[in-house]
Design an enzyme around this catalytic site. Structure first.
Site, mmCIF file in Angstrom:
data_model
loop_
_atom_site.group_PDB
_atom_site.id
_atom_site.type_symbol
_atom_site.label_atom_id
_atom_site.label_comp_id
_atom_site.label_asym_id
_atom_site.label_seq_id
_atom_site.Cartn_x
_atom_site.Cartn_y
_atom_site.Cartn_z
ATOM 1 N N GLY A 179 0.825 -1.195 0.000
ATOM 2 C CA GLY A 179 0.000 0.000 0.000
ATOM 3 C C GLY A 179 0.864 1.251 0.000
ATOM 4 O O GLY A 179 2.094 1.184 0.058
ATOM 5 N N ASN A 180 0.229 2.396 -0.051
ATOM 6 C CA ASN A 180 0.962 3.660 -0.079
ATOM 7 C C ASN A 180 1.716 3.938 1.209
ATOM 8 O O ASN A 180 2.746 4.611 1.205
ATOM 9 C CB ASN A 180 -0.006 4.814 -0.365
ATOM 10 C CG ASN A 180 -0.512 4.795 -1.784
ATOM 11 O OD1 ASN A 180 0.236 5.007 -2.726
ATOM 12 N ND2 ASN A 180 -1.810 4.515 -1.945
ATOM 13 N N GLY A 191 -7.336 -0.396 -8.880
ATOM 14 C CA GLY A 191 -6.198 -0.747 -8.034
ATOM 15 C C GLY A 191 -6.165 -2.236 -7.747
ATOM 16 O O GLY A 191 -7.204 -2.876 -7.534
ATOM 17 N N ALA A 192 -4.960 -2.792 -7.738
ATOM 18 C CA ALA A 192 -4.809 -4.230 -7.503
ATOM 19 C C ALA A 192 -5.402 -4.640 -6.164
ATOM 20 O O ALA A 192 -5.985 -5.723 -6.032
ATOM 21 C CB ALA A 192 -3.326 -4.601 -7.565
ATOM 22 N N ASP A 193 -5.272 -3.778 -5.154
ATOM 23 C CA ASP A 193 -5.812 -4.112 -3.830
ATOM 24 C C ASP A 193 -7.322 -4.267 -3.872
ATOM 25 O O ASP A 193 -7.889 -5.127 -3.180
ATOM 26 C CB ASP A 193 -5.404 -3.055 -2.810
ATOM 27 C CG ASP A 193 -5.794 -1.637 -3.217
ATOM 28 O OD1 ASP A 193 -5.969 -1.370 -4.422
ATOM 29 O OD2 ASP A 193 -5.904 -0.771 -2.319
#
EC number: 2.7.1.33
Length: 262
Positions: free
Chosen positions: A8-9, A107-109
């Site tokens: 994540g970021n 987003g992949a998440d």
């Protein structure tokens, strides 16, 4: 055993699965300036701490919303575990039909969460992920990913208030006893926490209506992410918290794809 990495970021969450059992979970700060060897040393220390052997890892999978970090992480996995990681993205089998205008933008998440929720519950679902950004995702009972909404995360909102309002202090994100507060710190906490609860309930209400207008049953609402518990205490819309939803999704996607060649 397999290694799963959710990038994540703010944080990288690493998990070790032995079959379907999650046996270890660790969290590192996301830093795209670190080299593969720097990450490798950190991961080796975590393995030693939990008395695990690097050679027991037979596969790995990475989901990332931070493109600049991928070279270091992929190289770290290949060098230290001697496996080629699966990277969640176009061409990877998920079992989810993405109905976005441009599926590559999702987003992949969000896809990983959708895979886990669909595989576990097999019904109409709304997923709320309280991360750096808060995402709301709608998934049909058939496994169609319809889309959703993205909001600034709770911490981003709090930091922005501190940075842009000169006289307001930075505060801990906790729930005060009410919304009529008698000091500045509690007043900020009330505005952030109760305001966010209201935002969550309203967005979920709107999403439920739109999904039911499409013929779906009333969606089940799953929350994940660090502040999910704080919001659920007052929210009227969250049904369950699944703190390892993303890691579960990574394991499921790994199982759906051919094991990478060592």
């Amino acid at each position: 055993m397999i290694l799963v990495l959710d990038v994540g970021n703010t944080n990288i969450v690493l998990g070790i699965y032995d079959g379907d059992a999650l046996i270890s979970v660790w969290r590192l700060s996301t830093n795209d300036k670190r080299t593969a060897d720097e990450y490798g040393v950190q991961v080796m220390e975590l393995f030693l701490q939990d008395k695990l052997n690097l050679t027991d890892i037979k596969g790995a999978i990475i989901s990332s919303v931070v493109p600049n970090i991928m070279y270091s992480l992929e190289h770290m996995v290949t060098k230290y575990f001697q496996v080629i990681p699966v990277v969640v993205g176009p061409g990877v089998k998920t079992g989810i039909n993405v109905r976005y205008d441009n599926p590559r933008e999702v987003g992949a998440d969000r896809i990983v969460n959708a895979v886990a929720a669909h595989e576990i519950y097999k019904r109409s679902i709304i997923i709320i992920d309280f991360g750096t950004a808060t995402t709301f995702c709608a998934v049909t009972a058939k496994g169609d990913y319809l889309g959703g909404a993205i909001c600034p995360g709770i911490k981003i909102s709090s930091d922005a208030l501190f940075e842009k309002a000169a006289k307001l202090p930075r505060v801990e994100i906790v729930k005060p006893s009410g919304v009529i507060c008698k000091n500045t710190v509690s007043s900020i906490q009330a505005g952030i926490v109760y305001g966010y609860i209201g935002q969550v309930d309203y967005i979920v209400k709107k999403m439920k209506k739109e999904m039911m207008d499409l013929g779906e049953e009333e969606p089940f609402v799953i929350a994940t992410g660090g502040l999910a518990k704080l919001i659920k205490e007052e929210s009227k819309s969250i049904d369950i918290i699944d703190s390892i939803l993303t890691l579960t999704g990574l394991r499921i996607i790994y199982d759906k794809n051919k094991e990478p060649v060592s």
